[in-house]
Design an enzyme around this catalytic site. Sequence first.
Site, PDB file in Angstrom:
ATOM      1  N   GLU A 175       2.555   4.796  -4.115  1.00 37.31           N
ATOM      2  CA  GLU A 175       2.675   5.693  -5.412  1.00 37.31           C
ATOM      3  C   GLU A 175       3.708   6.359  -5.833  1.00 37.31           C
ATOM      4  O   GLU A 175       4.241   6.564  -7.125  1.00 37.31           O
ATOM      5  CB  GLU A 175       1.306   6.613  -5.360  1.00 37.31           C
ATOM      6  CG  GLU A 175       0.070   5.970  -5.572  1.00 37.31           C
ATOM      7  CD  GLU A 175      -0.167   5.248  -4.384  1.00 37.31           C
ATOM      8  OE1 GLU A 175      -1.245   4.070  -4.603  1.00 37.31           O
ATOM      9  OE2 GLU A 175       0.282   5.615  -3.118  1.00 37.31           O
ATOM     10  N   ASP A 224      -9.191   3.246  -2.653  1.00 34.54           N
ATOM     11  CA  ASP A 224      -9.983   3.594  -1.781  1.00 34.54           C
ATOM     12  C   ASP A 224     -11.281   4.136  -2.461  1.00 34.54           C
ATOM     13  O   ASP A 224     -11.541   5.494  -2.470  1.00 34.54           O
ATOM     14  CB  ASP A 224      -9.420   4.836  -0.902  1.00 34.54           C
ATOM     15  CG  ASP A 224      -8.168   4.239  -0.068  1.00 34.54           C
ATOM     16  OD1 ASP A 224      -8.311   3.228   0.138  1.00 34.54           O
ATOM     17  OD2 ASP A 224      -7.398   5.052   0.274  1.00 34.54           O
ATOM     18  N   ASP A 281       0.608  -1.168   0.082  1.00 32.37           N
ATOM     19  CA  ASP A 281      -0.091   0.063  -0.028  1.00 32.37           C
ATOM     20  C   ASP A 281       0.942   1.318   0.142  1.00 32.37           C
ATOM     21  O   ASP A 281       1.915   1.138   0.244  1.00 32.37           O
ATOM     22  CB  ASP A 281      -0.959  -0.049   1.377  1.00 32.37           C
ATOM     23  CG  ASP A 281      -1.976   0.924   1.061  1.00 32.37           C
ATOM     24  OD1 ASP A 281      -2.451   1.168  -0.033  1.00 32.37           O
ATOM     25  OD2 ASP A 281      -2.459   1.523   2.267  1.00 32.37           O
TER      26      ASP A 281
END
Length: 822
Positions: free
Chosen positions: A416, A488, A413
């Site tokens: 990015e 999300d 997670d």
Amino acid sequence: MMKNTIRLLSSLFAGVACISTAYAQHSPVKSVGNVNDVKISEQQVNITTQNAYAEVAVYSPSVIRVRLDKQPLAPDFSFAVFAKPQQTKATINQDDNQVSITTDSLKLVITKKPFTTTFYTPDGRVISQDEKGLSTSWVNESVTTYKHMQDDEHFIGLGEKTGNLDRKGSGYTNWNSDTFGYRTDQDPIYSTIPFYIGIHHNLNYGIFMDNTYQSDFNFGASNNRFSSFGARGGEMKYYFIYHKHLADIITSYTALTGRMKMPPMWSLGYQQNRYSYYPDTEVYRIAQTLREKKIPADGITLDIHYMDKYKVFTWDKNRFPDPAKLTAKLKDMGLKLTLIVDPGVKTEAGYPVYEDGLKNNIFIKYSDSTNYTGQVWPGWCHFPDFTGEKGRTWWHGQIKKYADVGVSGIWNDMNEISTWGQKMPDNVIFDYEGQKVSHLQAHNVYGLEMARASFEGYRKALDNKRPFILTRSGYAGLQRYTAIWTGDNRAEDDHMLMGVRLLSSLGVSGVAFSAMDIGGFTGNPSVALYTRWMQVGAFTPYFRNHTQVNTKSAEPWAFGEEALEIARNYINLRYRLLPYLYSSFYEATQNGHPIVRSLAINYTFDPKVYSVAYQNQYEFGNAFMIAPFAGADTYGTVYFPEGNWYNLYNDEMIAGKQEKISRISTQQLPVFVKESSIIPMQSLIQSTAEKPTDTLTVHIYKGSRNNSFVYYEDDGESYNYENGTYYKRTITYNAAKRQIVFGKPEGSLNSKFKNIKVQLHGFADNDKVMLNNKSANTKTEFVSFLTPISTFDPQGVANVAEGHNVKSLTFGNSNSQITLGY
């Protein structure tokens, strides 16, 4: 008079030419220009132009790579493309005006004045061509290629992109971004796959631009002239792919960028997640409730609250005092544990992970060689450099800590890279396999390389066991290492339907193993929306229920008894379908074809499939068509493409090439089966750790088209299948011969099923069945794909309990060919 007119016109033309030349010389846009020199060598052409250097190479009969840069081309490098060029028969010719490259599948013509490209079919039809007058050009360091936009051209793909299935009229940017609760039209979001497919005039082609800088794609946004693709730095490098069938374009694209390995069987079961389950007693409660309520499940996932103050590779000793005991107890219940892992390493003296990272010098750095520091969950952090082998190897050693206590899956997670403020400076330096590049070039590939490090490290740590790896961010080629989920999302109907399109687009873009948070991550779904989403989730590759902190509980029992019963029915169906689903994943490992398939894959030139009204419909594998609707919808229109279709629940046959209005029931997701389909199923189990009964049931739907299905088994957990330890047989339906053939098994593994039961749908009473050329006794059975609901309204009971009679026969699972005739 005439002479004076001619002189005047000549002067005017000369003046215009001078102005044009001067404009070109001083223009802020630099074009490729005219060709000055051509060198031909076997499958490659090297070209020098007025303003650029070009290399055009035949990669295979159907794939040609084009490279362009303002400076001499550097040695080729890619994080995405692992394939090498195939030895291909290619004819390359040139004259004063052009260079032509011809294979048995396509032809490329490069004009010299100026440099432009046009791709043709072998019979001379234009597949794709540079827009006249624009071609490829630079604005400062940004480079863009402009393609002529064909009449009625459709564009699909680009991976994880919001909006409509058909990208026509829209523009997109690739810059991996942390987009909590993103809008249904927000762009960019988490991952980058710069690959799309264009469709026009019964032709389709693919273009993959391999450039990790921020990139932009324009499919007629704010212009009516061209489609374009470009990047904010680096060279222009793209692969052009042409096949007659769209599915073959996906196969060629994944031949370039790689295909997934077989996933662990448990990862295809139902997964229960929340941000967060803690302490360990809460995890045990969730596990026990799943078992008590007979909800089949295979996994529970822990979010960041399992860590000590969010520090990666730690456990909160108060909440989780004995991780090995936790994983062992879950294993005894048939459940695997997956943990979230973030890249940020807290800058805390005495924290062993931080100290070891400093010692080994594996963090990304500013241009002055100091470690970059950004703020995220634990506070101020350094970040491992996964773009270099040294950083990935260090990660392998750290991640082994989770394998040592029995953790089975890793969820990557915040990769990015995400930091508070979402503005990592441009002057951060990454190794980039020894090339030393700035954040501008490395940003989009960071998530891919973190997933790679997790996969490689965990595969090594688990010895011969398959790890499950999930990521939020990635780049083209991510399918080699990881599944991906769409981040999300929101607990809203339009997010559920958009999620379906995201999975369809990821599938077109080479990613077969994908997911969305079932029920929505942010907010609280209505009972109707939650119920519908759980139904849809049963027909997605990775089936994970997930919600965030400070929302209502979202386990199947949290929405009342009816919602629980419906959710359980569809989870049950999912587990019965595991032989079909596992075999479909095997297909993905062989040809890249996805599990969630946009109707555009098999019905490419049917304009209805691109309609906003039907763009959410998809195929699940090659047999099922799913028609999702909003939770509260009571009526909806379904489009049936060419061919005949069966209603899954009652065997009603519906002719294709029509739109049909249907009543939508809360208890039933509209699911249809394509004629001639072959669907293997097993008995109901509560987890994949449990063995089904010894009979494999194969459902066959009568149809007018030929079909085949490769049935596949292996042990579900090791890589022994790579050495031939598998069981595989091709089941063929021949409509013309009225014959069903179970081919001879391949591989050294024996099937876990001793018997095969064939259930024949849509066959007439007078269809007499022959088994290996001898008359076979069949019986008529009532078949129900969902357990009847017995406690609710009669209308709902009728809809769910309605079944149908089918012919069935059972025989031993012989290692010889088995032939049924009718």
